[in-house]
Design a protein around this motif. Structure first.
Motif, short mmCIF file in Angstrom:
data_model
loop_
_atom_site.label_atom_id
_atom_site.label_comp_id
_atom_site.label_asym_id
_atom_site.label_seq_id
_atom_site.Cartn_x
_atom_site.Cartn_y
_atom_site.Cartn_z
N PRO A 46 5.15 6.34 3.49
CA PRO A 46 5.58 4.94 3.23
C PRO A 46 4.25 4.28 2.73
CG PRO A 46 6.27 5.78 5.45
CD PRO A 46 5.81 6.79 4.68
N LYS A 47 4.29 3.26 2.00
CA LYS A 47 3.04 2.69 1.30
C LYS A 47 2.99 1.19 1.69
CE LYS A 47 1.54 3.61 -3.04
NZ LYS A 47 1.64 3.79 -4.37
N LEU A 48 4.08 0.48 1.69
CA LEU A 48 4.19 -0.99 1.94
C LEU A 48 5.54 -1.62 2.84
CD1 LEU A 48 2.87 -3.66 1.41
CD2 LEU A 48 4.41 -3.80 -0.72
N SER A 49 5.47 -2.17 3.76
CA SER A 49 6.61 -2.42 4.51
C SER A 49 6.48 -4.02 4.39
CB SER A 49 6.58 -2.27 6.06
OG SER A 49 5.46 -2.70 6.68
N ASP A 50 7.54 -4.84 4.89
CA ASP A 50 7.67 -6.35 4.80
C ASP A 50 7.01 -6.99 6.25
OD1 ASP A 50 9.60 -5.77 6.54
OD2 ASP A 50 11.35 -6.58 5.33
N GLY A 51 6.63 -6.22 6.96
CA GLY A 51 6.14 -6.79 8.22
C GLY A 51 7.17 -6.79 9.16
N GLY A 53 9.27 -4.03 9.60
CA GLY A 53 9.50 -2.49 9.78
C GLY A 53 10.38 -1.77 8.72
N ARG A 54 10.77 -2.62 7.66
CA ARG A 54 11.45 -2.30 6.31
C ARG A 54 10.75 -1.79 5.36
NH1 ARG A 54 15.21 -7.21 7.11
NH2 ARG A 54 13.34 -8.15 6.56
N ILE A 55 10.73 -0.54 4.80
CA ILE A 55 9.80 0.02 3.80
C ILE A 55 10.31 -0.76 2.48
CG2 ILE A 55 9.16 1.94 2.69
CD1 ILE A 55 9.82 3.45 5.27
N LYS A 56 9.23 -1.09 1.82
CA LYS A 56 9.47 -1.77 0.45
C LYS A 56 8.96 -0.77 -0.56
CE LYS A 56 10.12 -6.06 0.68
NZ LYS A 56 11.40 -6.74 0.58
N VAL A 57 8.03 -0.04 -0.37
CA VAL A 57 7.56 0.61 -1.49
C VAL A 57 6.87 2.21 -0.76
CG1 VAL A 57 5.44 1.14 -3.14
CG2 VAL A 57 6.65 -0.95 -2.64
N TYR A 58 7.32 3.42 -1.22
CA TYR A 58 6.97 4.73 -0.73
C TYR A 58 6.93 5.30 -1.85
CZ TYR A 58 11.79 5.95 -1.10
OH TYR A 58 13.25 6.39 -1.66
N ASP A 59 6.11 6.53 -1.53
CA ASP A 59 5.92 7.82 -2.68
C ASP A 59 6.78 8.85 -2.21
OD1 ASP A 59 4.04 6.61 -4.15
OD2 ASP A 59 2.17 7.40 -3.05
N LEU A 60 7.53 9.42 -3.00
CA LEU A 60 8.11 10.75 -2.87
C LEU A 60 6.92 11.81 -3.35
CD1 LEU A 60 11.57 10.38 -5.10
CD2 LEU A 60 11.03 10.39 -2.47
N VAL A 61 6.66 12.98 -2.57
CA VAL A 61 5.71 13.64 -2.64
C VAL A 61 6.12 15.25 -3.19
CG1 VAL A 61 3.83 15.15 -1.52
CG2 VAL A 61 4.33 12.80 -0.86
N PHE A 62 5.72 15.67 -4.16
CA PHE A 62 6.15 16.97 -4.65
C PHE A 62 5.07 17.79 -4.77
CE2 PHE A 62 8.99 13.73 -6.52
CZ PHE A 62 10.11 14.33 -6.33
N GLU A 63 5.31 19.26 -4.77
CA GLU A 63 4.22 20.55 -4.85
C GLU A 63 4.97 21.43 -5.65
OE1 GLU A 63 3.04 21.78 -1.22
OE2 GLU A 63 4.69 23.24 -0.66
N LYS A 64 3.97 22.23 -6.14
CA LYS A 64 4.18 23.52 -6.63
C LYS A 64 2.77 24.25 -6.93
CE LYS A 64 4.03 22.67 -11.63
NZ LYS A 64 4.93 22.82 -12.93
#
Length: 67
Positions: A46-51, A53-64
């Motif tokens: 999660p990167k940003l919520s609306d205050g 508890g609802r997530i507005k912006v998040y990152d998907l994380v990938f690896e290799k």
């Protein structure tokens, strides 16, 4: 050694999430795209919520493995 990529997902106006960088693709579409190129989906951060508890912006994380 591992390498990581982060894809920002933003809440759409009428619901759901999309990636502006990948033509507004849904989270599942982005995960499938990265999997086809050898990336493994690791987590969602999660990167940003609306205050409320609802997530507005998040990152998907990938690896290799790094080349």
């Amino acid at each position: 050694m591992k390498q990581y990529k982060y894809v920002e997902m933003t809440q759409k106006f009428l619901g759901g999430y999309g990636s502006k960088k990948y033509d507004n693709a849904s989270p599942r579409e982005v995960i499938d795209m990265f999997a086809e190129n050898g990336w493994r989906f690791v987590s969602m951060v999660p990167k940003l919520s609306d205050g409320y508890g609802r997530i507005k912006v998040y990152d998907l994380v990938f690896e290799k493995d790094a080349d």
